[in-house]
Design an enzyme around this catalytic site. Structure first.
Site, PDB file in Angstrom:
ATOM      1  N   GLU A 194       8.273   1.142  11.595  1.00  0.00           N
ATOM      2  CA  GLU A 194       9.393   2.091  11.429  1.00  0.00           C
ATOM      3  C   GLU A 194       8.756   3.472  11.428  1.00  0.00           C
ATOM      4  OE1 GLU A 194      12.536   1.392  11.352  1.00  0.00           O
ATOM      5  OE2 GLU A 194      12.457  -0.770  11.059  1.00  0.00           O
ATOM      6  N   CYS A 228      13.136  10.374   7.847  1.00  0.00           N
ATOM      7  CA  CYS A 228      12.935   9.987   9.251  1.00  0.00           C
ATOM      8  C   CYS A 228      14.239  10.054  10.032  1.00  0.00           C
ATOM      9  CB  CYS A 228      12.346   8.592   9.327  1.00  0.00           C
ATOM     10  SG  CYS A 228      13.287   7.408   8.384  1.00  0.00           S
ATOM     11  N   LYS A 266       0.874  -1.183   0.000  1.00  0.00           N
ATOM     12  CA  LYS A 266       0.000   0.000   0.000  1.00  0.00           C
ATOM     13  C   LYS A 266       0.908   1.229   0.000  1.00  0.00           C
ATOM     14  CE  LYS A 266      -2.764   3.263   1.671  1.00  0.00           C
ATOM     15  NZ  LYS A 266      -1.888   4.351   1.202  1.00  0.00           N
ATOM     16  N   GLU A 303       8.599  16.212  15.173  1.00  0.00           N
ATOM     17  CA  GLU A 303       9.187  15.946  13.861  1.00  0.00           C
ATOM     18  C   GLU A 303       8.565  16.924  12.860  1.00  0.00           C
ATOM     19  OE1 GLU A 303       8.004  12.286  11.884  1.00  0.00           O
ATOM     20  OE2 GLU A 303      10.105  11.938  11.383  1.00  0.00           O
TER      21      GLU A 303
HETATM   22  P1  NAD Z   1       1.644   8.414   7.470  1.00  0.00           P
HETATM   23  O1  NAD Z   1       1.748   7.676   8.742  1.00  0.00           O
HETATM   24  O2  NAD Z   1       0.653   9.489   7.341  1.00  0.00           O
HETATM   25  O3  NAD Z   1       1.324   7.387   6.275  1.00  0.00           O
HETATM   26  C1  NAD Z   1       2.131   6.278   6.002  1.00  0.00           C
HETATM   27  C2  NAD Z   1       1.312   5.244   5.255  1.00  0.00           C
HETATM   28  O4  NAD Z   1       0.255   4.806   6.098  1.00  0.00           O
HETATM   29  C3  NAD Z   1       0.649   5.779   3.994  1.00  0.00           C
HETATM   30  O5  NAD Z   1       0.641   4.769   3.008  1.00  0.00           O
HETATM   31  C4  NAD Z   1      -0.762   6.070   4.465  1.00  0.00           C
HETATM   32  O6  NAD Z   1      -1.720   6.039   3.430  1.00  0.00           O
HETATM   33  C5  NAD Z   1      -0.984   4.925   5.441  1.00  0.00           C
HETATM   34  N1  NAD Z   1      -2.017   5.182   6.448  1.00  0.00           N
HETATM   35  C6  NAD Z   1      -2.445   6.383   6.939  1.00  0.00           C
HETATM   36  N2  NAD Z   1      -3.427   6.193   7.848  1.00  0.00           N
HETATM   37  C7  NAD Z   1      -3.619   4.851   7.953  1.00  0.00           C
HETATM   38  C8  NAD Z   1      -4.475   4.026   8.746  1.00  0.00           C
HETATM   39  N3  NAD Z   1      -5.343   4.537   9.611  1.00  0.00           N
HETATM   40  N4  NAD Z   1      -4.375   2.696   8.606  1.00  0.00           N
HETATM   41  C9  NAD Z   1      -3.497   2.135   7.750  1.00  0.00           C
HETATM   42  N5  NAD Z   1      -2.668   2.869   6.965  1.00  0.00           N
HETATM   43  C10 NAD Z   1      -2.717   4.213   7.071  1.00  0.00           C
HETATM   44  O7  NAD Z   1       3.122   8.918   7.169  1.00  0.00           O
HETATM   45  P2  NAD Z   1       3.621   9.809   5.949  1.00  0.00           P
HETATM   46  O8  NAD Z   1       3.149  11.193   6.180  1.00  0.00           O
HETATM   47  O9  NAD Z   1       3.301   9.116   4.662  1.00  0.00           O
HETATM   48  O10 NAD Z   1       5.215   9.698   6.153  1.00  0.00           O
HETATM   49  C11 NAD Z   1       5.916  10.489   7.020  1.00  0.00           C
HETATM   50  C12 NAD Z   1       6.216   9.756   8.307  1.00  0.00           C
HETATM   51  O11 NAD Z   1       6.887   8.532   8.025  1.00  0.00           O
HETATM   52  C13 NAD Z   1       7.164  10.516   9.200  1.00  0.00           C
HETATM   53  O12 NAD Z   1       6.719  10.468  10.522  1.00  0.00           O
HETATM   54  C14 NAD Z   1       8.482   9.758   9.066  1.00  0.00           C
HETATM   55  O13 NAD Z   1       9.354   9.890  10.142  1.00  0.00           O
HETATM   56  C15 NAD Z   1       8.009   8.383   8.897  1.00  0.00           C
HETATM   57  N6  NAD Z   1       9.058   7.549   8.269  1.00  0.00           N
HETATM   58  C16 NAD Z   1       9.732   6.649   9.042  1.00  0.00           C
HETATM   59  C17 NAD Z   1      10.755   5.895   8.486  1.00  0.00           C
HETATM   60  C18 NAD Z   1      11.521   4.883   9.310  1.00  0.00           C
HETATM   61  O14 NAD Z   1      12.145   4.011   8.719  1.00  0.00           O
HETATM   62  N7  NAD Z   1      11.499   4.958  10.610  1.00  0.00           N
HETATM   63  C19 NAD Z   1      11.089   6.060   7.147  1.00  0.00           C
HETATM   64  C20 NAD Z   1      10.388   6.990   6.402  1.00  0.00           C
HETATM   65  C21 NAD Z   1       9.355   7.727   6.969  1.00  0.00           C
END
Ligand code: NAD
Length: 458
Positions: free
Chosen positions: A230, A264, A155, A360
């Site tokens: 993550e 991240c 996804k 963040e």
């Molecule tokens: P997000 O949590 O908004 O979304 C991530 C994914 O989850 C997307 O595909 C989104 O559609 C899906 N999603 C959203 N709500 C959901 C739900 N209720 N149920 C299931 N899936 C859902 O994050 P983002 O804005 O896309 O990315 C930024 C975040 O990702 C930042 O906090 C960043 O630190 C983190 N990140 C972490 C790592 C790591 O390896 N630790 C790497 C990259 C990004």
């Protein structure tokens, strides 16, 4: 829910594609297809799985430019970064093509028999990924999950599905049967939530924000899905007075401003020993000034726009609502045009509780703080809910090790900002996540262990 999402180029806000938003019913259909494909795929021999992964890697390599251009168009990433990331995607598939038959169990000495441990796949794995490194983070889940014999539904984030769809085509060309790897495009709280809730998904591997990670863990509790998370970070770069200050300050800007700060592992807090604070601040401002913001398609560009206008508003709100204890010490120009550009910003403060130190931002913003001594540096670095990454700059190796041991972070580097290598484990402490990705550890997270005792007594 809208039936489609317009996919926007953040450089000029043009619509580049329209993607279907998968409903819960459609996600459930994909899961049924995945379960059926699993029956056959889980019986494919390890060497054949390895061969398919190798062909997948070859195809990613062959389509490197096309995939990189898609990523640049969709995410606003500088093309030089996208090319590097797609090379890393191929590297990840090569690595796990070779890992398939090197992930094995043990025989344990026991009385009256022989005891074996073996690894087996889970079944259907859901991989939910964010928009900041769409293809790369997908590969960290897809390659080891397929290597272990699982089938996968990926996804992608609703804003950035284009490389995921291309990877799905390449998997078919590599010889994976239909249903072994599928992509579910759509919005998080419908498409993603349907995967997190479904009882036939056995494992969920999620990368994204800490808030969504927590909600996924709650949904997964219903059928005790295995969960890897993550999540977010607020990593610190700690600069001691005995460090190579030129090296530290030349490396620091791109450790937080690369990918326009949407990383991240971004070292978004710089903790500087007070005796060298002014010197480091001046060196840092100078090296930050040389960063080239521009058109992501231009190979000289180091920093492009943010991913979307929505995200730009979120990043802006931190700067528009700065606490009075925080001062802006540098702000860059932004390129002309209508894209989601945001200036590179350096801040300083001595307050540990303000939003720009605790939260963040996920944008090109770095905050400088002073520390007194080693213990103060460790305390300050640990003083957030996150624990993903970090850097320690010193020429004293004993001090570097003491500090590394004191930090509650999963991924550290000394005299470097490197965070991720294909062959080494990557993961967070505290609210930055659960579990590790990459390296041979990922093979553990995508398989379950079974113990078999064979009696040797007649
Ligand atoms: P997000 O949590 O908004 O979304 C991530 C994914 O989850 C997307 O595909 C989104 O559609 C899906 N999603 C959203 N709500 C959901 C739900 N209720 N149920 C299931 N899936 C859902 O994050 P983002 O804005 O896309 O990315 C930024 C975040 O990702 C930042 O906090 C960043 O630190 C983190 N990140 C972490 C790592 C790591 O390896 N630790 C790497 C990259 C990004």
């Amino acid at each position: 829910m809208e039936e489609f999402t317009d996919i926007i180029n953040p450089f000029d806000y043009s619509v580049i594609e329209r993607c279907e938003n998968y409903s819960k019913g459609k996600v459930n259909d994909l899961i049924k297809i995945s379960l059926k494909a699993y029956e056959k795929y889980s019986k494919v021999s390890p060497s054949d799985r390895g061969l398919m992964l190798r062909r997948f890697a070859d195809l990613v390599d062959k389509h490197r430019l096309e995939l990189a251009q898609l990523e640049t168009l969709n995410v606003g990433k500088p093309i030089s970064d996208s090319l590097e990331e797609i090379s890393s995607v191929a590297e990840v598939f090569y690595y796990y093509s070779g890992a398939v038959d090197k992930h094995f169990g043990t025989t344990v000495p026991v009385s009256s028999g022989l005891d074996l441990t073996i690894y087996e796949p889970f079944g259907v794995v859901a991989a939910i990924v964010p928009w900041n490194f769409p293809a790369l983070i997908a590969s960290w889940k897809l390659a080891p999950a397929l290597a272990c014999g699982n089938t996968v539904i990926l996804k992608p984030a609703e804003w950035t599905p284009l490389t995921a769809l291309k990877l799905q085509d390449l998997a078919l060309q590599a010889g994976f049967e239909k249903g072994v790897f599928q992509v579910a495009t759509g919005v998080g709280n419908v498409t993603g939530a349907a995967l997190a809730e479904n009882e036939y998904v056995s494992k969920i591997s999620f990368t994204g924000s800490t808030a969504v990670g927590k909600s996924i863990m709650k949904s997964a509790a219903d059928n005790l899905k295995r969960v890897s998370l993550e999540l977010g970070g607020k990593s610190a770069s700690i600069v001691f007075s005995d460090a190579d200050l030129m090296k530290a300050t030349s490396a620091q800007p791109m450790s937080v401003f690369a990918n326009c700060g949407q990383d991240c592992c971004a070292r978004s807090r710089m903790l500087i020993e007070e005796s060298v604070y002014d010197q480091v601040k001046e060196l840092l401002i100078n090296s930050t000034k040389s960063i080239v913001l521009g058109d992501p398609a231009d190979k000289e560009t180091q920093v492009g726009p943010l991913v979307s206008s929505v995200h730009k508003s979120r990043v802006s709100s931190f700067i528009d609502n700065l606490d009075k204890e925080v001062e802006i010490i540098y702000e860059s120009e932004v390129p002309a045009g209508k894209g989601a550009y945001f200036p590179i910003i350096l801040l300083e403060t001595q307050s540990e509780d303000v939003a720009v130190v605790q939260e963040e931002i996920f944008g090109p913003v770095l905050t400088l703080l002073k520390f007194k001594d080693e213990l103060d540096a460790i305390r300050l670095a640990n003083a957030t809910v996150y624990g993903l990454s970090g850097s320690i700059w010193t020429k004293d190796i004993s001090k570097a090790l003491r500090v590394a041991q004191g930090l509650k972070s999963g991924t550290l580097s000394v005299n470097s900002n490197s965070s991720v290598r294909t062959s080494t484990p990557f993961g967070g402490y505290k609210q930055s996540g659960i579990g590790s990705e990459l390296g041979m550890e990922a093979m553990q997270t995508f398989s379950q262990k079974k113990n078999i005792f064979i009696s040797t007594v007649d």
